[in-house]
Design a protein around this motif. Structure first.
Motif, PDB file in Angstrom:
ATOM      1  N   ALA A  17       2.860 -10.714   0.914  1.00  0.00           N
ATOM      2  CA  ALA A  17       1.882  -9.668   0.985  1.00  0.00           C
ATOM      3  C   ALA A  17       1.757  -9.058   2.500  1.00  0.00           C
ATOM      4  O   ALA A  17       2.054  -7.619   2.521  1.00  0.00           O
ATOM      5  N   LEU A  18       1.784  -9.789   3.359  1.00  0.00           N
ATOM      6  CA  LEU A  18       1.712  -9.386   4.715  1.00  0.00           C
ATOM      7  C   LEU A  18       2.992  -8.542   5.082  1.00  0.00           C
ATOM      8  O   LEU A  18       2.767  -7.634   5.616  1.00  0.00           O
ATOM      9  N   ALA A  19       4.235  -9.238   4.611  1.00  0.00           N
ATOM     10  CA  ALA A  19       5.442  -8.366   4.974  1.00  0.00           C
ATOM     11  C   ALA A  19       5.307  -7.029   4.229  1.00  0.00           C
ATOM     12  O   ALA A  19       5.716  -6.094   4.798  1.00  0.00           O
ATOM     13  N   ALA A  20       4.741  -6.962   3.155  1.00  0.00           N
ATOM     14  CA  ALA A  20       4.766  -5.936   2.131  1.00  0.00           C
ATOM     15  C   ALA A  20       3.841  -4.857   2.833  1.00  0.00           C
ATOM     16  O   ALA A  20       4.020  -3.607   2.966  1.00  0.00           O
ATOM     17  N   ALA A  25       3.268   0.296   6.172  1.00  0.00           N
ATOM     18  CA  ALA A  25       2.810   0.772   7.561  1.00  0.00           C
ATOM     19  C   ALA A  25       3.969   1.675   8.073  1.00  0.00           C
ATOM     20  O   ALA A  25       3.665   2.883   8.489  1.00  0.00           O
ATOM     21  N   GLU A  26       5.074   1.037   7.843  1.00  0.00           N
ATOM     22  CA  GLU A  26       6.214   1.755   8.556  1.00  0.00           C
ATOM     23  C   GLU A  26       6.674   2.954   7.711  1.00  0.00           C
ATOM     24  O   GLU A  26       6.698   4.056   8.169  1.00  0.00           O
ATOM     25  N   ILE A 158      -6.790  -4.512  10.460  1.00  0.00           N
ATOM     26  CA  ILE A 158      -6.213  -3.663  11.625  1.00  0.00           C
ATOM     27  C   ILE A 158      -5.360  -2.615  10.898  1.00  0.00           C
ATOM     28  O   ILE A 158      -5.568  -1.459  11.262  1.00  0.00           O
ATOM     29  N   LEU A 159      -4.684  -2.880   9.885  1.00  0.00           N
ATOM     30  CA  LEU A 159      -3.926  -2.118   9.338  1.00  0.00           C
ATOM     31  C   LEU A 159      -4.667  -1.026   8.770  1.00  0.00           C
ATOM     32  O   LEU A 159      -4.321   0.234   8.547  1.00  0.00           O
ATOM     33  N   GLU A 165      -2.935   3.097   4.231  1.00  0.00           N
ATOM     34  CA  GLU A 165      -3.338   2.887   2.782  1.00  0.00           C
ATOM     35  C   GLU A 165      -3.097   1.696   1.904  1.00  0.00           C
ATOM     36  O   GLU A 165      -1.904   1.689   1.526  1.00  0.00           O
ATOM     37  N   LEU A 166      -3.955   0.737   2.290  1.00  0.00           N
ATOM     38  CA  LEU A 166      -3.876  -0.807   1.660  1.00  0.00           C
ATOM     39  C   LEU A 166      -5.013  -0.658   0.687  1.00  0.00           C
ATOM     40  O   LEU A 166      -6.184  -0.237   1.152  1.00  0.00           O
ATOM     41  N   GLY A 167      -4.896  -1.598  -0.212  1.00  0.00           N
ATOM     42  CA  GLY A 167      -6.094  -1.677  -1.119  1.00  0.00           C
ATOM     43  C   GLY A 167      -5.866  -3.128  -1.663  1.00  0.00           C
ATOM     44  O   GLY A 167      -5.139  -3.807  -1.496  1.00  0.00           O
ATOM     45  N   LYS A 168      -7.069  -3.545  -2.578  1.00  0.00           N
ATOM     46  CA  LYS A 168      -7.125  -4.761  -3.146  1.00  0.00           C
ATOM     47  C   LYS A 168      -5.882  -5.307  -3.955  1.00  0.00           C
ATOM     48  O   LYS A 168      -5.351  -6.281  -3.745  1.00  0.00           O
ATOM     49  N   ALA A 169      -5.302  -4.154  -4.598  1.00  0.00           N
ATOM     50  CA  ALA A 169      -3.828  -4.512  -5.072  1.00  0.00           C
ATOM     51  C   ALA A 169      -2.711  -4.961  -4.455  1.00  0.00           C
ATOM     52  O   ALA A 169      -2.234  -5.604  -4.598  1.00  0.00           O
ATOM     53  N   ASP A 170      -2.891  -4.623  -3.144  1.00  0.00           N
ATOM     54  CA  ASP A 170      -2.048  -4.848  -1.990  1.00  0.00           C
ATOM     55  C   ASP A 170      -2.196  -6.351  -1.703  1.00  0.00           C
ATOM     56  O   ASP A 170      -1.431  -7.213  -1.495  1.00  0.00           O
TER      57      ASP A 170
END
Length: 187
Positions: A17-20, A25-26, A158-159, A165-170
């Motif tokens: 997940a962290l890699a995703a 972010a990129e 931080i991200l 744009e991250l959410g619970k699904a991420d």
């Protein structure tokens, strides 16, 4: 549930997940390297350190529970993390550290951590603090998982703070393997 059943998939799911998140972010910013210096607060380590320390926790947890010595590469990772404010590195380097931690997990047998469940474990930290834990289960519950999640969640925060744009699904992307057909929200 064994220690291997608990820790190994957890580490894998959250590192994946962290890699995703970093790839997202990129895609969204076009310059994730700049995000690696971002912090939640002035006295906290930056994103680059959170990533390195999450990876370090994977290596540390596995080796400590197996009562194995730490290789020099762990010192390198620790020192990179400590220097993350001055030298945050690149997205490619961060993803490489995650890949190294995942490769370490791949190198372990499926029951790699199970012999440690009932064995006492000493946890000695670099600043001289030492903890004597009755067994590997307490180490996993009270140190290994909380430390790992602290760094993963801080990276997520931080991200988010930096506008990714991250959410619970991420965060729980691994759960979609269990999604009951027809229950996903529309949209």
């Amino acid at each position: 549930m064994t220690l291997s059943d608990l820790l190994l998939p957890t580490y894998r799911q959250m590192l994946t997940a962290l890699a995703a998140w970093l790839r997202k972010a990129e895609e969204q910013t076009g310059n994730a390297d700049a995000l690696l210096a971002a912090r939640l607060a002035p006295d906290m380590f930056p994103l680059s350190t959170q990533i390195r320390f999450a990876c370090l926790q994977v290596h540390e947890g596995g080796r400590r529970l197996r009562h194995e010595p730490f290789p020099d590469a762990m010192d390198t990772l620790l020192n990179e993390g400590r220097q993350g404010g001055e030298n945050p590195g690149t997205l490619a380097e961060a993803l490489a550290r995650i890949d190294e931690a995942l490769a370490y997990l791949d190198s372990l047998p499926a029951d790699a951590l199970d012999d440690s469940a009932g064995r006492p474990l000493a946890l000695e930290l670099p600043m001289g603090i030492a903890f004597d834990l009755d067994d590997g289960e307490r180490y996993a519950r009270d140190w290994a998982l909380p430390q790992f999640y602290f760094h993963v969640m801080t990276a997520y925060a931080i991200l988010r703070r930096e506008g990714v744009e991250l959410g619970k699904a991420d965060y729980v992307a691994h759960m979609f393997a269990y999604l009951r057909p027809g229950t996903a929200p529309a949209g």
